[in-house]
Design a protein around this motif. Structure first.
Motif, PDB file in Angstrom:
ATOM      1  N   ALA A  12       0.312  -1.435   0.329  1.00 35.92           N
ATOM      2  CA  ALA A  12      -0.052   0.262  -0.157  1.00 35.92           C
ATOM      3  C   ALA A  12       0.540   1.237  -0.199  1.00 35.92           C
ATOM      4  O   ALA A  12       0.877   2.354  -0.545  1.00 35.92           O
ATOM      5  CB  ALA A  12      -0.826   0.413   1.351  1.00 35.92           C
ATOM      6  N   ALA A  13       1.967   1.185   0.630  1.00 33.64           N
ATOM      7  CA  ALA A  13       3.090   2.107   1.020  1.00 33.64           C
ATOM      8  C   ALA A  13       3.144   2.458  -0.673  1.00 33.64           C
ATOM      9  O   ALA A  13       4.108   3.970  -0.897  1.00 33.64           O
ATOM     10  CB  ALA A  13       4.097   2.596   2.014  1.00 33.64           C
ATOM     11  N   ARG A  14       4.509   1.564  -1.260  1.00 33.12           N
ATOM     12  CA  ARG A  14       4.733   1.753  -2.683  1.00 33.12           C
ATOM     13  C   ARG A  14       4.518   2.277  -3.704  1.00 33.12           C
ATOM     14  O   ARG A  14       4.584   2.682  -4.409  1.00 33.12           O
ATOM     15  CB  ARG A  14       5.180   0.284  -3.135  1.00 33.12           C
ATOM     16  N   ARG A  15       2.512   1.690  -3.105  1.00 33.70           N
ATOM     17  CA  ARG A  15       1.556   2.078  -4.829  1.00 33.70           C
ATOM     18  C   ARG A  15       0.686   3.339  -4.095  1.00 33.70           C
ATOM     19  O   ARG A  15      -0.468   4.053  -4.803  1.00 33.70           O
ATOM     20  CB  ARG A  15       0.515   1.322  -4.341  1.00 33.70           C
ATOM     21  N   GLN A  16       1.850   4.174  -2.695  1.00 27.50           N
ATOM     22  CA  GLN A  16       0.925   5.352  -2.633  1.00 27.50           C
ATOM     23  C   GLN A  16      -0.726   5.106  -1.928  1.00 27.50           C
ATOM     24  O   GLN A  16      -1.356   6.227  -2.458  1.00 27.50           O
ATOM     25  CB  GLN A  16       0.948   6.256  -3.394  1.00 27.50           C
ATOM     26  N   PHE A  17      -1.222   4.775  -1.553  1.00 23.10           N
ATOM     27  CA  PHE A  17      -2.139   4.394  -0.795  1.00 23.10           C
ATOM     28  C   PHE A  17      -2.364   4.969   0.330  1.00 23.10           C
ATOM     29  O   PHE A  17      -1.533   5.621   1.231  1.00 23.10           O
ATOM     30  CB  PHE A  17      -2.572   2.907  -0.265  1.00 23.10           C
ATOM     31  N   ASP A  18      -3.375   5.600   0.779  1.00 23.69           N
ATOM     32  CA  ASP A  18      -3.884   6.466   1.743  1.00 23.69           C
ATOM     33  C   ASP A  18      -3.768   4.849   3.032  1.00 23.69           C
ATOM     34  O   ASP A  18      -3.786   3.685   3.196  1.00 23.69           O
ATOM     35  CB  ASP A  18      -5.362   7.082   2.561  1.00 23.69           C
ATOM     36  N   ILE A  19      -4.225   5.748   4.461  1.00 25.21           N
ATOM     37  CA  ILE A  19      -3.860   4.546   5.058  1.00 25.21           C
ATOM     38  C   ILE A  19      -5.637   3.909   5.472  1.00 25.21           C
ATOM     39  O   ILE A  19      -4.895   2.657   5.629  1.00 25.21           O
ATOM     40  CB  ILE A  19      -4.137   5.158   6.856  1.00 25.21           C
ATOM     41  N   ILE A  20      -6.351   4.422   5.257  1.00 29.79           N
ATOM     42  CA  ILE A  20      -6.838   2.840   4.723  1.00 29.79           C
ATOM     43  C   ILE A  20      -7.029   1.428   4.035  1.00 29.79           C
ATOM     44  O   ILE A  20      -7.271   0.605   4.740  1.00 29.79           O
ATOM     45  CB  ILE A  20      -8.655   3.212   4.294  1.00 29.79           C
ATOM     46  N   GLY A  21      -6.441   2.366   2.799  1.00 28.02           N
ATOM     47  CA  GLY A  21      -5.946   1.394   2.213  1.00 28.02           C
ATOM     48  C   GLY A  21      -4.785   0.407   2.282  1.00 28.02           C
ATOM     49  O   GLY A  21      -4.850  -1.009   2.211  1.00 28.02           O
ATOM     50  N   SER A  22      -3.947   0.674   3.628  1.00 28.19           N
ATOM     51  CA  SER A  22      -2.684   0.290   3.491  1.00 28.19           C
ATOM     52  C   SER A  22      -4.016  -0.748   5.096  1.00 28.19           C
ATOM     53  O   SER A  22      -2.744  -2.328   5.113  1.00 28.19           O
ATOM     54  CB  SER A  22      -2.383   1.154   4.880  1.00 28.19           C
ATOM     55  N   VAL A  23      -4.691  -0.273   5.433  1.00 28.57           N
ATOM     56  CA  VAL A  23      -5.107  -1.893   6.838  1.00 28.57           C
ATOM     57  C   VAL A  23      -5.999  -2.582   5.986  1.00 28.57           C
ATOM     58  O   VAL A  23      -5.906  -3.739   6.324  1.00 28.57           O
ATOM     59  CB  VAL A  23      -5.652  -0.399   8.401  1.00 28.57           C
ATOM     60  N   PHE A  24      -6.304  -1.930   5.121  1.00 33.19           N
ATOM     61  CA  PHE A  24      -7.224  -3.481   4.381  1.00 33.19           C
ATOM     62  C   PHE A  24      -6.385  -4.105   3.725  1.00 33.19           C
ATOM     63  O   PHE A  24      -6.710  -5.288   3.875  1.00 33.19           O
ATOM     64  CB  PHE A  24      -7.661  -2.642   2.980  1.00 33.19           C
ATOM     65  N   LEU A  25      -4.915  -4.299   3.122  1.00 39.44           N
ATOM     66  CA  LEU A  25      -4.696  -4.633   2.332  1.00 39.44           C
ATOM     67  C   LEU A  25      -3.562  -5.400   3.395  1.00 39.44           C
ATOM     68  O   LEU A  25      -3.491  -6.273   3.677  1.00 39.44           O
ATOM     69  CB  LEU A  25      -3.926  -3.673   1.536  1.00 39.44           C
ATOM     70  N   ALA A  26      -3.424  -4.942   5.278  1.00 34.59           N
ATOM     71  CA  ALA A  26      -2.500  -5.672   5.772  1.00 34.59           C
ATOM     72  C   ALA A  26      -3.851  -6.824   6.040  1.00 34.59           C
ATOM     73  O   ALA A  26      -3.182  -7.778   6.236  1.00 34.59           O
ATOM     74  CB  ALA A  26      -2.755  -4.587   6.892  1.00 34.59           C
ATOM     75  N   PHE A  27      -4.949  -6.524   6.950  1.00 32.30           N
ATOM     76  CA  PHE A  27      -5.961  -7.747   7.051  1.00 32.30           C
ATOM     77  C   PHE A  27      -6.619  -8.685   6.124  1.00 32.30           C
ATOM     78  O   PHE A  27      -6.701  -9.260   5.992  1.00 32.30           O
ATOM     79  CB  PHE A  27      -7.532  -6.626   7.227  1.00 32.30           C
ATOM     80  N   LEU A  28      -6.527  -7.751   4.508  1.00 39.90           N
ATOM     81  CA  LEU A  28      -6.471  -9.061   3.096  1.00 39.90           C
ATOM     82  C   LEU A  28      -5.255 -10.361   3.329  1.00 39.90           C
ATOM     83  O   LEU A  28      -5.478 -11.430   3.249  1.00 39.90           O
ATOM     84  CB  LEU A  28      -6.888  -8.127   2.077  1.00 39.90           C
ATOM     85  N   ALA A  29      -3.975  -9.473   3.385  1.00 38.93           N
ATOM     86  CA  ALA A  29      -2.968 -10.198   3.333  1.00 38.93           C
ATOM     87  C   ALA A  29      -2.830 -10.929   4.306  1.00 38.93           C
ATOM     88  O   ALA A  29      -2.330 -12.653   4.939  1.00 38.93           O
ATOM     89  CB  ALA A  29      -1.823  -9.632   2.814  1.00 38.93           C
ATOM     90  N   GLY A  30      -2.894 -10.268   5.188  1.00 37.03           N
ATOM     91  CA  GLY A  30      -2.694 -11.144   6.885  1.00 37.03           C
ATOM     92  C   GLY A  30      -3.668 -12.408   7.226  1.00 37.03           C
ATOM     93  O   GLY A  30      -3.266 -13.892   7.880  1.00 37.03           O
TER      94      GLY A  30
END
Length: 217
Positions: A34-52
């Motif tokens: 998410a950081a590499r794709r320059q997403f916001d914090i919501i996108g980061s949390v979403f990808l963290a939960f989805l991947a984890g």
């Protein structure tokens, strides 16, 4: 389905700890992407939960023993939240986010191929099918992460093996269980072997045979 194996109490605790660690490693990879794709914090949390949590949820749904652990045990919510926070405050980062992402992804792959297989075996799944479920547990989280972020999934990346190390780890983990020698030590050795296998395959750009014999782009 065969009769479930009776796992020692300490192994149940071990699998929970390893599962939570796997969730954390995959969650970090999601937030780094998410950081590499320059997403916001919501996108980061979403990808963290989805991947984890994605791989474990699929595993638990297939096993069909009630509500998936990710929704039944609040402990599973902690690793993705911590991972997103660490990336947000730049406590986990480096100039080349891609390399850091792949290291955490490899760690999650190594843990989940073992915990997915052992969870399936403990539920009474046959050893061969438990191997397949272990591989699925290991690769689904990363697959969902990459698809949602519009990246080529690592499982389809020709430069580096992904499912093969997971298959190796799941197969070895199942064999150790059947032989009655699956312990915290043997589990650690399997995970280290899978982790090293994945990273070496990336460094040396090992690849699996193409979908059509004799063809490679």
């Amino acid at each position: 389905m065969i009769e479930a194996f009776e796992a020692p109490a300490y192994l149940e605790t071990l699998l929970l700890v390893l599962d939570l660690c796997g969730v954390f490693f995959f969650a970090v990879s999601g937030s780094l992407l998410a950081a590499r794709r320059q997403f916001d914090i919501i996108g980061s949390v979403f990808l963290a939960f989805l991947a984890g949590l994605g791989g474990g949820v699929v595993r638990d749904i297939i096993i069909d023993e009630g509500v998936p652990n990710a929704f039944a045990n609040p402990l599973y919510l902690i690793p993705p939240a911590v991972a997103a926070a660490l990336v947000y405050f730049r406590l986990i980062t480096q100039g080349r986010l891609r390399r850091t992402l792949l290291v955490f992804d490899a760690a999650g792959l190594a843990l989940f191929c073992v915990t997915g297989t052992q969870t399936a075996l403990a539920a009474g799944i046959t050893p061969v099918m438990a191997i397949l479920l272990g591989v699925s547990t290991a690769v689904v989280g990363g697959l969902l992460r990459d698809v949602v972020a519009n990246e080529v999934p690592e499982i389809f990346n020709p430069q580096g093996l992904y499912a093969v190390p997971a298959l190796f780890g799941s197969g070895l983990s199942s064999l150790l269980w059947v032989l009655g020698v699956f312990t915290w030590l043997t589990a650690a050795l399997v995970m280290l072997a899978v982790f090293a296998f994945r990273l070496v395959s990336l460094r040396r750009r090992w690849w699996a045979p193409g979908a059509a014999h004799g063809w490679r782009s």
